[in-house]
Design a protein around this motif. Structure first.
Motif, short mmCIF file in Angstrom:
data_model
loop_
_atom_site.label_atom_id
_atom_site.label_comp_id
_atom_site.label_asym_id
_atom_site.label_seq_id
_atom_site.Cartn_x
_atom_site.Cartn_y
_atom_site.Cartn_z
N GLU A 1 5.03 -2.03 -10.72
CA GLU A 1 4.43 -2.96 -9.76
C GLU A 1 5.36 -4.14 -9.49
OE1 GLU A 1 1.72 -2.67 -7.87
OE2 GLU A 1 1.67 -0.63 -8.69
N VAL A 2 6.01 -4.61 -10.54
CA VAL A 2 6.98 -5.70 -10.36
C VAL A 2 8.14 -5.22 -9.51
CG1 VAL A 2 8.63 -7.20 -11.55
CG2 VAL A 2 6.34 -6.85 -12.51
N LYS B 1 8.09 -2.76 -7.28
CA LYS B 1 7.62 -2.55 -5.91
C LYS B 1 7.53 -3.88 -5.16
CE LYS B 1 3.71 -0.50 -3.40
NZ LYS B 1 2.41 0.21 -3.56
N LYS B 2 7.01 -4.90 -5.82
CA LYS B 2 6.90 -6.21 -5.18
C LYS B 2 8.29 -6.79 -4.89
CE LYS B 2 4.88 -10.82 -5.64
NZ LYS B 2 6.09 -11.47 -5.07
N GLY B 3 9.21 -6.64 -5.84
CA GLY B 3 10.56 -7.14 -5.62
C GLY B 3 11.24 -6.47 -4.45
N ASN C 1 9.71 -5.00 -1.93
CA ASN C 1 8.99 -5.40 -0.72
C ASN C 1 9.43 -6.77 -0.25
OD1 ASN C 1 7.08 -4.62 1.23
ND2 ASN C 1 5.73 -3.86 -0.39
N ASP C 2 9.56 -7.72 -1.20
CA ASP C 2 9.98 -9.07 -0.84
C ASP C 2 11.39 -9.08 -0.26
OD1 ASP C 2 7.56 -9.98 -1.77
OD2 ASP C 2 8.34 -10.75 -3.67
N THR D 1 11.35 -7.65 3.24
CA THR D 1 10.81 -8.63 4.18
C THR D 1 11.88 -9.64 4.60
OG1 THR D 1 8.58 -8.41 3.28
CG2 THR D 1 9.07 -10.43 4.49
N ARG E 1 8.85 0.83 4.68
CA ARG E 1 7.61 0.30 4.10
C ARG E 1 6.68 1.43 3.67
NH1 ARG E 1 7.51 -4.82 3.81
NH2 ARG E 1 8.25 -6.27 5.42
N GLU F 1 5.30 2.15 -0.12
CA GLU F 1 3.87 2.24 -0.40
C GLU F 1 3.56 3.49 -1.22
OE1 GLU F 1 0.17 0.90 -0.75
OE2 GLU F 1 1.84 -0.20 0.19
N GLN G 1 5.68 4.86 -3.19
CA GLN G 1 6.59 4.80 -4.34
C GLN G 1 7.62 5.95 -4.32
OE1 GLN G 1 4.66 4.16 -8.10
NE2 GLN G 1 3.31 2.57 -7.30
#
Length: 359
Positions: A265-266, A268-270, A272-273, A276, A291, A295, A297
């Motif tokens: 999860e960390v 994936k967020k990294g 994604n950020d 962006t 994206r 999503e 993975q």
């Protein structure tokens, strides 16, 4: 006074030294002498509170509060330093050689331990580093500069070369950043300029002018750090080597680098950020594809598509800015690539010696 003081330049005369930074954890994280151990007299909050009393009441009131705050900690602090003494001679410092390092040295000297105190503290060491880096006009021996698209294994090659006894300037390691917008993922906070400068200074001091230096073709800014102008010029005028590897090898290596961090999860967020932050620089259809892959993975597909659709075209454009002759090394097999680079380093030194003889 039952302890000796050293100037920053004298640090290197103390063999087997153990550097003890008694500043707060926040100060230590911002920048310290490489290899130092943090044995803080005060927490971040305690230091802030003492500073407030100093400004709003008086220096005497601040000193009294500091004494009352540190007194219950003395046995624990001494125990920590006694344990560290088993590794070598203690050199204790704070910000500018003030009361904190004086107090720590006093604790130890009262127990008849022979310790040293850095005169001028970390500030004096920082000044030594800045002055040292400012007077350099180039590296002591020719740099071999590794180029290559994202994931070809440049950092791995540098580490392998270092393990085999070659001189390496690992600028990404000094910056704690891989250089791209995705470069901080899994590494924690990038190093400050202070930490980068200190690590660069310590590395350059140990370089042997009789051996070449391997480094990566980094941009001048790496994460939060900026390399000196003279090092940028050395990079430009070095022996340039293009490292190549298949897309499959590159994806596999990047997956190892990033997925090894554990928390999906960390990760994936990294990702994604980071995506962006560059979304305005890529076609919308590519962005939507990436994206969707994130999503689901589908990290391998995401990596391959990001390389082919975004990073590779940008790198090919950047590579055209280098006018120097560039040798090519295939790195699908990293062991063979290292051997090729070792042969090249020998040739670089032979050419240098020949040039000096003819000049």
């Amino acid at each position: 006074m039952g302890f000796h003081e050293l100037d920053a330049k004298e640090l290197y005369d103390v063999s087997g030294r153990v550097l003890i930074d008694v500043r707060s954890p926040g100060e230590f994280a911002e920048g310290t002498i490489p290899g130092a151990v943090n044995v803080p007299l005060f927490t971040n909050d305690e230091r802030a509170m003492i500073g407030t009393v100093y400004k709003q009441e008086s220096p005497a009131a601040a000193r009294r509060l500091a004494m009352l705050t540190v007194s219950p900690k003395i046995p624990q602090l001494v125990e920590q330093m006694e344990e560290l003494m088993k590794q070598g001679e203690l050199v204790i410092f704070c910000w500018r050689g003030g009361m904190r390092s004086f107090a720590a040295c006093t604790f130890m000297s009262l127990l008849k331990y022979d310790v040293k105190r850095l005169r001028g503290g970390y500030r004096a060491y920082r000044q030594l580093v800045l002055e040292g880096l400012a007077v350099y006009d180039g590296l002591p021996s020719p740099p071999i500069v590794l180029h290559g698209m994202t994931g070809v294994g440049k950092t791995r090659l540098l580490l392998m070369l270092k393990e085999r006894g070659h001189q390496v300037l690992d600028l990404e390691g000094m910056a704690n950043h891989r250089g791209s917008v995705f470069g901080a993922i899994g590494l924690g906070k990038p190093h400050s300029q202070k930490i980068f400068d200190s690590m660069l200074w310590e590395s350059i001091r140990e370089l042997n002018p009789e051996k070449p230096i391997f480094m990566e073709a980094e941009s001048r800014r790496i994460g939060h750090s900026v390399m000196p102008e003279w090092l940028e010029q050395d990079k430009i005028h070095g022996q340039h080597v293009l490292i190549e590897a298949s897309l499959g090898s590159r994806v596999e290596r990047l997956m190892d680098d990033y997925l090894a961090q554990g928390d999906q999860e960390v990760l994936k967020k990294g990702l994604n950020d980071a995506l962006t932050s560059i979304q305005k620089r890529m076609p919308r259809d590519l962005l939507l594809e990436l994206r969707a892959m994130l999503e689901q993975q589908e990290y391998a597909r995401f990596t391959g598509q990001l390389l082919e659709g975004y990073y590779d075209p940008k790198y090919e454009h950047k590579l055209k800015t280098y006018q120097s002759e560039m040798l090519t090394v295939d790195a699908d097999d990293l062991d063979r690539a290292v051997l090729r680079l070792e042969v090249l380093s020998d040739q670089v030194m032979r050419d240098r010696i020949k040039g000096e003889i003819l000049s």
